[in-house]
Design a protein around this motif. Structure first.
Motif, PDB file in Angstrom:
ATOM      1  N   PRO A 150       1.107  -1.516  -0.217  1.00  0.00           N
ATOM      2  CA  PRO A 150       1.013   0.147   0.179  1.00  0.00           C
ATOM      3  C   PRO A 150       1.059   1.253  -0.354  1.00  0.00           C
ATOM      4  N   LYS A 151       0.426   2.364  -0.831  1.00  0.00           N
ATOM      5  CA  LYS A 151       0.966   3.472  -0.661  1.00  0.00           C
ATOM      6  C   LYS A 151       0.996   4.248   0.682  1.00  0.00           C
ATOM      7  N   ARG A 152       2.524   4.766   1.185  1.00  0.00           N
ATOM      8  CA  ARG A 152       2.975   4.769   2.880  1.00  0.00           C
ATOM      9  C   ARG A 152       3.681   3.406   3.520  1.00  0.00           C
ATOM     10  N   SER A 153       3.534   2.366   2.909  1.00  0.00           N
ATOM     11  CA  SER A 153       3.949   1.046   3.885  1.00  0.00           C
ATOM     12  C   SER A 153       5.004   0.556   3.737  1.00  0.00           C
ATOM     13  N   LEU A 154       5.963   0.287   4.257  1.00  0.00           N
ATOM     14  CA  LEU A 154       7.387  -0.614   3.505  1.00  0.00           C
ATOM     15  C   LEU A 154       7.412  -1.636   3.784  1.00  0.00           C
ATOM     16  N   ARG A 155       6.299  -2.673   3.980  1.00  0.00           N
ATOM     17  CA  ARG A 155       5.895  -3.555   4.663  1.00  0.00           C
ATOM     18  C   ARG A 155       5.004  -4.458   3.192  1.00  0.00           C
ATOM     19  N   LEU A 156       6.228  -5.699   3.087  1.00  0.00           N
ATOM     20  CA  LEU A 156       4.776  -6.015   1.964  1.00  0.00           C
ATOM     21  C   LEU A 156       3.747  -7.652   2.410  1.00  0.00           C
ATOM     22  N   ARG A 157       2.836  -7.373   1.968  1.00  0.00           N
ATOM     23  CA  ARG A 157       1.771  -8.263   2.402  1.00  0.00           C
ATOM     24  C   ARG A 157       1.557  -9.171   0.985  1.00  0.00           C
ATOM     25  N   PHE A 158       0.791 -10.442   1.577  1.00  0.00           N
ATOM     26  CA  PHE A 158       1.080 -11.478   0.397  1.00  0.00           C
ATOM     27  C   PHE A 158      -1.038 -11.509   0.344  1.00  0.00           C
ATOM     28  N   HIS A 159      -0.958 -11.171  -1.074  1.00  0.00           N
ATOM     29  CA  HIS A 159      -2.671 -10.864  -1.658  1.00  0.00           C
ATOM     30  C   HIS A 159      -1.926 -11.376  -3.060  1.00  0.00           C
ATOM     31  N   PRO A 160      -3.424 -11.850  -4.020  1.00  0.00           N
ATOM     32  CA  PRO A 160      -3.084 -12.375  -4.829  1.00  0.00           C
ATOM     33  C   PRO A 160      -3.360 -10.959  -6.085  1.00  0.00           C
ATOM     34  N   VAL A 161      -2.620 -10.889  -6.942  1.00  0.00           N
ATOM     35  CA  VAL A 161      -2.509  -9.988  -7.964  1.00  0.00           C
ATOM     36  C   VAL A 161      -3.375 -10.611  -9.647  1.00  0.00           C
ATOM     37  N   VAL A 162      -3.563  -9.483 -10.341  1.00  0.00           N
ATOM     38  CA  VAL A 162      -4.263 -10.292 -11.762  1.00  0.00           C
ATOM     39  C   VAL A 162      -3.911  -8.874 -12.303  1.00  0.00           C
ATOM     40  N   ILE A 163      -3.397  -8.895 -13.446  1.00  0.00           N
ATOM     41  CA  ILE A 163      -2.953  -7.877 -14.557  1.00  0.00           C
ATOM     42  C   ILE A 163      -4.293  -8.041 -15.880  1.00  0.00           C
ATOM     43  N   ARG A 164      -4.717  -7.580 -16.118  1.00  0.00           N
ATOM     44  CA  ARG A 164      -5.865  -7.800 -17.262  1.00  0.00           C
ATOM     45  C   ARG A 164      -5.514  -6.677 -18.428  1.00  0.00           C
ATOM     46  N   PHE A 165      -5.912  -7.446 -19.724  1.00  0.00           N
ATOM     47  CA  PHE A 165      -5.078  -6.196 -20.579  1.00  0.00           C
ATOM     48  C   PHE A 165      -6.681  -5.902 -21.256  1.00  0.00           C
ATOM     49  N   GLY A 166      -6.954  -5.197 -21.843  1.00  0.00           N
ATOM     50  CA  GLY A 166      -8.601  -4.884 -22.839  1.00  0.00           C
ATOM     51  C   GLY A 166      -7.819  -4.595 -24.098  1.00  0.00           C
ATOM     52  N   PRO A 167      -8.879  -4.596 -25.247  1.00  0.00           N
ATOM     53  CA  PRO A 167      -8.514  -4.144 -26.558  1.00  0.00           C
ATOM     54  C   PRO A 167      -8.336  -3.424 -27.014  1.00  0.00           C
ATOM     55  N   PRO A 168      -7.235  -3.207 -28.085  1.00  0.00           N
ATOM     56  CA  PRO A 168      -6.884  -1.892 -27.930  1.00  0.00           C
ATOM     57  C   PRO A 168      -7.786  -1.151 -28.737  1.00  0.00           C
ATOM     58  N   LEU A 169      -7.304   0.515 -28.610  1.00  0.00           N
ATOM     59  CA  LEU A 169      -8.235   1.771 -28.794  1.00  0.00           C
ATOM     60  C   LEU A 169      -7.544   2.622 -30.160  1.00  0.00           C
ATOM     61  N   ASP A 170      -8.643   2.558 -30.964  1.00  0.00           N
ATOM     62  CA  ASP A 170      -7.369   2.958 -31.982  1.00  0.00           C
ATOM     63  C   ASP A 170      -7.823   4.442 -31.637  1.00  0.00           C
ATOM     64  N   PRO A 171      -6.403   4.833 -32.435  1.00  0.00           N
ATOM     65  CA  PRO A 171      -5.406   6.213 -32.192  1.00  0.00           C
ATOM     66  C   PRO A 171      -6.757   7.350 -32.881  1.00  0.00           C
ATOM     67  N   SER A 172      -6.883   6.855 -34.132  1.00  0.00           N
ATOM     68  CA  SER A 172      -7.710   7.469 -35.225  1.00  0.00           C
ATOM     69  C   SER A 172      -9.291   7.491 -34.840  1.00  0.00           C
ATOM     70  N   LYS A 173      -9.870   7.471 -34.183  1.00  0.00           N
ATOM     71  CA  LYS A 173     -11.323   7.447 -33.317  1.00  0.00           C
ATOM     72  C   LYS A 173     -10.998   8.792 -32.122  1.00  0.00           C
ATOM     73  N   PHE A 174      -9.819   9.229 -32.234  1.00  0.00           N
ATOM     74  CA  PHE A 174      -9.324  10.756 -31.173  1.00  0.00           C
ATOM     75  C   PHE A 174      -9.702  11.808 -32.055  1.00  0.00           C
ATOM     76  N   GLU A 175      -9.009  11.436 -33.114  1.00  0.00           N
ATOM     77  CA  GLU A 175      -9.029  12.597 -33.974  1.00  0.00           C
ATOM     78  C   GLU A 175     -10.446  13.196 -34.633  1.00  0.00           C
ATOM     79  N   ASP A 176      -9.997  14.506 -34.795  1.00  0.00           N
ATOM     80  CA  ASP A 176     -11.100  15.422 -35.261  1.00  0.00           C
ATOM     81  C   ASP A 176     -11.898  14.600 -36.901  1.00  0.00           C
ATOM     82  N   THR A 177     -12.807  13.701 -36.666  1.00  0.00           N
ATOM     83  CA  THR A 177     -12.925  13.598 -38.708  1.00  0.00           C
ATOM     84  C   THR A 177     -14.099  14.285 -39.182  1.00  0.00           C
TER      85      THR A 177
END
Length: 181
Positions: A150-177
């Motif tokens: 946790p923020k402001r802690s120096l002690r590690l705790r055992f807890h499961p971690v999951v890293i999720r990646f989503g589908p790519p976002l196309d940058p052309s969708k951000f441009e002014d069409t």
């Protein structure tokens, strides 16, 4: 150094944190792309790097680079600084340059670690970088790292971690069409 650190962190995270990676197929195996992840803990950088099947460069707050040891290691592992609180044109240019060269660059759009574990309002700029470099944005969610260190802690705790990646976002969708209509 990068691959040794990646393998070591991945092995330890799998053993002690039961780390799982979901949606890894959304990260392109080659070519430039932005990974946009939430930020809960100092462990987010090594955990996210270990979850990727290719090398990634990380943008880190400029203050990290003032520490000679941390700055040296961060640069050796592909990191580069960004000044917070204003528009850092040199960091933006460096990100675009790396992305156009086919690199994977990790952004933490919130700009800092979350105080309470909830997502914060993203800082502007990531869409502009994606459009300038013409690369997709891959959303990433890191779950559990805030409980491990946790923020402001120096002690590690055992807890499961999951890293999720989503589908790519196309940058052309951000441009002014509308072209000014």
């Amino acid at each position: 150094l990068y691959w040794i650190a990646q393998a070591l962190v991945y092995t330890l995270a799998r053993l002690f944190l039961r780390m799982r990676v979901v949606g890894g197929e959304h990260v392109p195996r080659e070519g430039g792309a932005i990974i946009a992840a939430n930020h809960m803990s100092y462990l987010d950088i090594p955990l996210l790097a270990s979850a990727l099947k290719r090398r990634a460069d990380f943008i880190g707050k400029a203050e990290l680079f003032k520490n000679p040891i941390v700055g040296f290691l961060f640069r050796r592992l592909g990191g580069f600084p960004i000044k917070r609180g204003s528009i850092d044109r040199s960091a933006i240019a460096e990100a675009v340059k790396r992305l156009k060269a086919g690199r994977l660059v990790v952004f933490y759009p919130e700009g800092r670690r979350s105080e309470d574990g909830r997502l914060q309002q993203p800082k502007p700029g990531i869409g502009m970088v994606a459009v300038k470099a013409q690369v997709p944005i891959i959303p990433a969610l890191i779950e559990g790292s805030g409980q491990v260190l946790p923020k402001r802690s120096l002690r590690l705790r055992f807890h499961p971690v999951v890293i999720r990646f989503g589908p790519p976002l196309d940058p052309s969708k951000f441009e002014d069409t509308d072209q000014g209509k």
